[in-house]
Write an enzyme that holds these catalytic residues in place. Structure first.
Site, mmCIF file in Angstrom:
data_model
loop_
_atom_site.group_PDB
_atom_site.id
_atom_site.type_symbol
_atom_site.label_atom_id
_atom_site.label_comp_id
_atom_site.label_asym_id
_atom_site.label_seq_id
_atom_site.Cartn_x
_atom_site.Cartn_y
_atom_site.Cartn_z
ATOM 1 N N ASP A 63 -3.348 2.662 -5.898
ATOM 2 C CA ASP A 63 -2.077 2.778 -4.829
ATOM 3 C C ASP A 63 -1.847 1.398 -4.063
ATOM 4 O O ASP A 63 -1.207 1.380 -3.016
ATOM 5 C CB ASP A 63 -2.104 3.876 -4.052
ATOM 6 C CG ASP A 63 -3.450 3.900 -3.165
ATOM 7 O OD1 ASP A 63 -4.402 2.978 -3.475
ATOM 8 O OD2 ASP A 63 -3.521 4.576 -2.135
ATOM 9 N N GLU A 64 -2.501 0.231 -4.269
ATOM 10 C CA GLU A 64 -2.608 -0.926 -3.736
ATOM 11 C C GLU A 64 -2.613 -2.263 -4.605
ATOM 12 O O GLU A 64 -3.077 -2.065 -5.535
ATOM 13 C CB GLU A 64 -4.036 -1.100 -2.856
ATOM 14 C CG GLU A 64 -4.239 0.028 -1.748
ATOM 15 C CD GLU A 64 -5.557 -0.330 -0.976
ATOM 16 O OE1 GLU A 64 -5.590 -1.420 -0.264
ATOM 17 O OE2 GLU A 64 -6.157 0.583 -1.035
ATOM 18 N N ASP A 123 0.782 -1.160 0.014
ATOM 19 C CA ASP A 123 -0.090 -0.101 -0.021
ATOM 20 C C ASP A 123 0.801 1.018 -0.087
ATOM 21 O O ASP A 123 1.628 1.403 0.960
ATOM 22 C CB ASP A 123 -0.979 -0.048 1.179
ATOM 23 C CG ASP A 123 -1.844 1.091 1.172
ATOM 24 O OD1 ASP A 123 -1.939 1.935 0.180
ATOM 25 O OD2 ASP A 123 -2.636 1.175 2.285
#
Length: 420
Positions: free
Chosen positions: A106-107, A10
């Site tokens: 973003d993960e 993350d």
């Protein structure tokens, strides 16, 4: 079977971190990316650590954020920039595994099963390597959750931030996660949490200690899922890199504890892998007509072969037979095998799958073959129902355990961890 290893990576304060790459002066002031900073109705979509320390939260309106932090600097979002940096981050991840599933910009989930042994590192050391490379090569930081499944990996990346690694194991998950509020459990929404609170369930541990059947009565299937998550029983696979939501293939791979050298060992490994493939095909209501096998040597060379059937299937028995046929005809007997992947592609919805009729199908023998196939489909569908009700280890397709190569029944794995 070999213990799974899943990373959830993350990126910390991703949008704000990307903006700071372009404008380094923003690193030293509280700043936030807001939907439209010109208007009071703009909403904060990301903030840096200085703004976070001042109490600014994602989804705060601009006026709320400015009231909490009078000196805050707002910048408008630049989604093109964020996508470019996200692609660079995932490119680093992809160097370590083909099983890479972005969950958002973003993960990402990474199936890293077998990777620590290959690189000669512990799982935590490998996660720290990813963090260092992303920080040094791109300039943003990530937090990494390390666990046996996706749910615990995700909770691990949330457990400590920024730029941290959290390893959740069979030995520590109760101590780390069970004291947390039940709202921290993945997919526990506000209404569900409210209902659980009304029944004196306030922590993840409270939920884990209730009867699964009782939670099903209170919350339906969602209650069973939450109970599985709280007890570390999530089995959701990490998708292959490039697979879209529309499933184009289903495959499972394994790096074995030691090299396989006999037909019996190969059959044992393929039996487990094809069982998982068949279950996933039926779970998604799909059948396929192309069966694939990828064989990796101890020198890390991969040999891939496939067979096209004259019909569509989601039967474990049939997929296993075809995979063994491929290995027998394409692989020199006794040559060592480090890893195997079995898969099925050219998928169609099961309801739309049709079998090409030929003269054999019109004979009595052909009719008998069709009846056997229908019987096998009913049998495997019944097994799926038993597994959903009683767990994946409650019934198997008859594979032989072989601890030397890493094949264990799921029930035995769980029992062993409880005894430890």
């Amino acid at each position: 079977m070999k213990q799974r290893l899943v990373f959830h990576c993350d990126c910390n304060n991703f949008y704000a971190s990307c903006e700071c790459l372009e404008r380094p002066e923003l690193k030293n002031v509280p700043m936030a990316v807001a939907g439209d900073p010109k208007y009071r109705t703009g909403v904060v979509v990301a903030k840096n650590e200085l703004a976070k320390k001042a109490g600014v939260k994602t989804t705060d309106t601009v006026w709320q954020a400015r009231r909490k932090c009078p000196g805050i600097v707002f910048v408008p979002p630049r989604h093109g920039l964020y996508r470019q940096i996200s692609e660079r981050v995932n490119k680093i991840y992809h160097e370590y595994t083909d099983y890479l599933e972005p969950a958002s910009i973003d993960e990402s989930y990474l199936d890293m099963t077998g990777a620590p042994e290959y690189y000669g590192l512990t799982p935590v050391e490998l996660a720290d390597t990813l963090r260092r490379r992303v920080r040094e090569e791109i300039g943003v930081t990530i937090s990494v959750g390390v666990a046996e499944n996706k749910v615990f990996a995700k909770m691990g990346s949330d457990y400590k931030k920024p730029d941290a690694t959290t390893h959740i194991t069979r030995e520590n998950y109760q101590a780390l996660l069970w004291p947390l509020p039940v709202s921290d459990l993945l997919f526990a929404g506000r209404a569900t949490v409210g209902e659980l609170n009304r029944h004196n369930i306030f922590t993840i541990g409270d939920l884990a200690h209730r009867e699964r059947a009782w939670l099903s009565h209170i919350l339906g299937k969602g209650g069973e899922q939450l109970w599985d998550y709280a007890n570390g029983l999530d089995r959701e696979p990490v998708r292959l890199w490039g697979d879209s939501e529309e499933i184009k293939s289903v495959s499972r791979g394994m790096t074995f504890r030691r090299d396989l050298t006999t037909q019996e060992e190969i059959w044992c490994g393929l039996s487990v892998l094809t069982d998982e493939v068949a279950m996933q095909l039926r779970h998604h209501g799909l059948k396929g007509s192309v069966v694939q096998v990828h064989i990796k040597t101890p020198e890390l060379k991969t040999v891939s072969r496939q067979v096209t059937l004259d019909h569509y299937t989601y039967l474990h028995k049939e997929i296993l037979e075809v995979c063994m046929q491929i290995v027998r005809t394409q692989w020199r007997s006794g040559a060592p095998i480090r890893a195997l992947t079995a898969g099925v592609t050219h998928l169609v919805p099961a309801a739309e799958a049709t079998r090409q009729l030929n003269l054999f199908d019109l004979t009595a023998a052909g009719g008998e073959a069709a009846r056997r196939q229908e019987k096998q489909e009913r049998l495997e569908a019944a097994m799926d129902q038993i597994r959903r009700k009683h767990g994946s280890g409650s019934v198997t397709m008859g594979f032989a355990e072989n601890e030397a190569i890493g094949i264990l029944r799921p029930q035995k794995e769980r029992r062993s961890s409880e005894e430890e």
